[in-house]
Every structure is written in C-alpha cells, then in structure tokens.
Write an enzyme that holds these catalytic residues in place. Structure first.
Site, PDB file in Angstrom:
ATOM      1  N   GLU A  75     -19.270 -59.660 -13.978  1.00  0.00           N
ATOM      2  CA  GLU A  75     -20.017 -59.279 -15.208  1.00  0.00           C
ATOM      3  C   GLU A  75     -19.139 -59.962 -16.402  1.00  0.00           C
ATOM      4  O   GLU A  75     -19.558 -60.047 -17.462  1.00  0.00           O
ATOM      5  CB  GLU A  75     -20.101 -57.737 -15.265  1.00  0.00           C
ATOM      6  CG  GLU A  75     -19.256 -57.014 -15.776  1.00  0.00           C
ATOM      7  CD  GLU A  75     -19.564 -55.546 -16.081  1.00  0.00           C
ATOM      8  OE1 GLU A  75     -19.155 -55.159 -17.107  1.00  0.00           O
ATOM      9  OE2 GLU A  75     -19.985 -54.792 -15.176  1.00  0.00           O
ATOM     10  N   GLU A 116     -41.485 -56.098  -8.286  1.00  0.00           N
ATOM     11  CA  GLU A 116     -42.818 -55.153  -8.478  1.00  0.00           C
ATOM     12  C   GLU A 116     -43.968 -55.936  -9.197  1.00  0.00           C
ATOM     13  O   GLU A 116     -44.944 -55.455  -8.943  1.00  0.00           O
ATOM     14  CB  GLU A 116     -42.651 -53.898  -9.358  1.00  0.00           C
ATOM     15  CG  GLU A 116     -41.474 -53.011  -8.482  1.00  0.00           C
ATOM     16  CD  GLU A 116     -41.513 -51.767  -9.143  1.00  0.00           C
ATOM     17  OE1 GLU A 116     -41.210 -51.881 -10.552  1.00  0.00           O
ATOM     18  OE2 GLU A 116     -40.909 -50.733  -8.473  1.00  0.00           O
TER      19      GLU A 116
END
Length: 274
Positions: free
Chosen positions: A112, A81
C-alpha cells in the site's frame, strides 16, 4: 487545517479483555448503530457521484475501485457481486487491491506504500475519460490510492474517495470526497469494523443505484441475475409466474430457455400480443 486521524484515536471502551462476552457484543452493536447515521450524512456526495457515473457507463465507461487491506477487499467484493446480481460483464466494475490477488487473503508487505502502483494498474486496464476511479481508504492516507487518484484526475477521469477521516489526503485528490465519520473503532485503529461496515454500505449504494438507473432492475426485482444455482432459478421462475400469470413449470421452462427473467418476459409478451 490540521489533519486528524479519528480512525486512530483511542476506543471509547477500555479493558476489553475483562468484559463478559455479552457486554463486548452489546458495545460493538452500539458502535455499529452509529455507522448508518454517518453514511446518511454522506448521501449528498454519494448522489453527486452516482449522477455522474450513470451517463459515463451509458457511454461504455467503467467503475474502478482501488484500496489496500480491508478497503481493497471490500472493493473487490462489491465488484465481484455485480455480474451475478445484475447480469453485467465482469469488466464493467473492477476492484483493484494493493498487492494483487495474493492480498485478498494475506497481507502483502509495503504494497500500500507504493505511490505509483495503483495508476500503473489502471493504465494496464486502459483507463479513460469515460471511466470512474473510486479510492477507498479508511485512514485517507494510503499512498497506493493517493497516487492513482492524482494521476487519474490529471487525465480528466472522474475521481471519488471514500474515507473515515475529514479532510484527508485522498479527499484532497478526489473530485468528489465521500467522508463517513464513524468515530473511533471499538478496538483502537481496527478499521475493519465500523469503517469497513460503512464502506460496504456505501459501495452497495453506489453500484445498486447505478445498476437500477442502467435498467438492470425492474420494479424491485433482479430480472437480469445470473441463474447460477437452483435457488436463483426458483426465484426467477416465481418472478415470471407473478408477472405473466403462468404455471410454475411453464415459467421455469421459459426462464431456462431465455436465460434471464427479463428476456423471458419480454419474449413471451412479444410472442403473445393480443
């Protein structure tokens, strides 16, 4: 001190499947009301982080977010963004997620749990001492994040963590530990809920305040936003109308000529000095 995973503690609510929809929604909303207060408690640490990021970015530094699952997706989202909102290159705030691009939409098994992958990805971006590495993990125990923070800190890189458990392993690895204690989730262990909401709030706070201090906002307006659709062209045009007192069509023409509100206003003022 014993490390306690509040994020894994049982929900304060039970028999959720038996509740009417209105009660489920009200209960979730009541839990969400706790998030802003938890974030408020972390403002001193967020301020400390931002105050150290700004001079680094003024010297060409970057922000790297690292996370897995929801945490990783939120880091990528915030990074994505920055260019449209502030007109900055997409190379200045970078989101890295365990498992790579595929993990944005689908879980990647055991990604992960790789302690070295995060640092390897940072190295691929030539991370250096002007940069900032921010690890995001609601649990505070994600190996992908822990390994990256550990190596980054060894190399003299500014490190921070965002977690929902006090005194977590990632907090121990970070120079600045941001702890947002939102309590047990409405659905036990579902950290995409309150923890995710709080992470998004904190990421907004970090990058928005940094961009303001880097001069990417004037007054309260996104004067460097990318003009990627008609709505944003209209918004930018109205900014110029308000600032310069021009007719709408003249302001729009000026905006499209220069490509940003800031450049349009600066150029017009320079060319029309009295």
């Amino acid at each position: 001190m014993t490390f306690i995973k509040i994020t894994e503690q049982a929900s304060l609510y039970n028999n959720l499947e038996d509740k009417p929809i209105s009660e489920i929604l009200t209960d979730i909303n009541n839990e969400d009301k706790k998030v802003a207060l938890a974030v408020e408690m972390a403002i001193p640490q967020i301020e400390k982080l931002v105050s150290q990021i700004v001079p680094r970015m003024q010297q060409g530094g970057r922000i790297f977010y690292l996370g897995a699952g929801t945490s990783g997706r939120l880091g990528v989202l915030d990074a994505s963004e920055i260019p449209p909102t502030f007109g900055m290159p997409d190379t200045l705030v970078i989101g890295l997620i365990a498992g790579g691009e595929k993990a944005l939409r689908n879980p990647v098994e055991k990604a992960e749990d790789n302690m070295t992958a995060g640092w390897e990805e940072l190295e691929a971006h030539n991370v250096n001492s002007k940069d900032t590495v921010i690890g995001i993990a609601a649990s505070g125990t994600t190996p992908y994040v822990i390994g990256a923070l550990r190596e980054a800190r060894k190399k003299g890189i500014l490190t921070a963590s965002i977690s929902s458990n006090p005194d977590s392993p990632i907090a121990q690895e970070a120079e600045i530990a941001i702890e947002m204690i939102v309590g047990p989730e409405y659905v036990t262990g579902s950290s995409r809920m309150k923890s995710g909401t709080g992470q998004k709030m904190i990421l907004n706070m970090i990058t928005t305040s940094v961009m303001i201090k880097l001069g990417r906002v004037k007054g309260n307006r996104m004067v460097n936003m990318q003009l990627s659709n008609a709505k944003l062209v209209d918004r930018g045009t109205r900014m110029i109308v308000d600032e310069l007192g021009l007719e709408y069509t003249q302001a729009e023409r000026l905006l499209l000529l220069h490509g940003s509100v800031k450049k349009a206003i600066e150029t017009y003022k320079k060319e029309n000095k009295t």
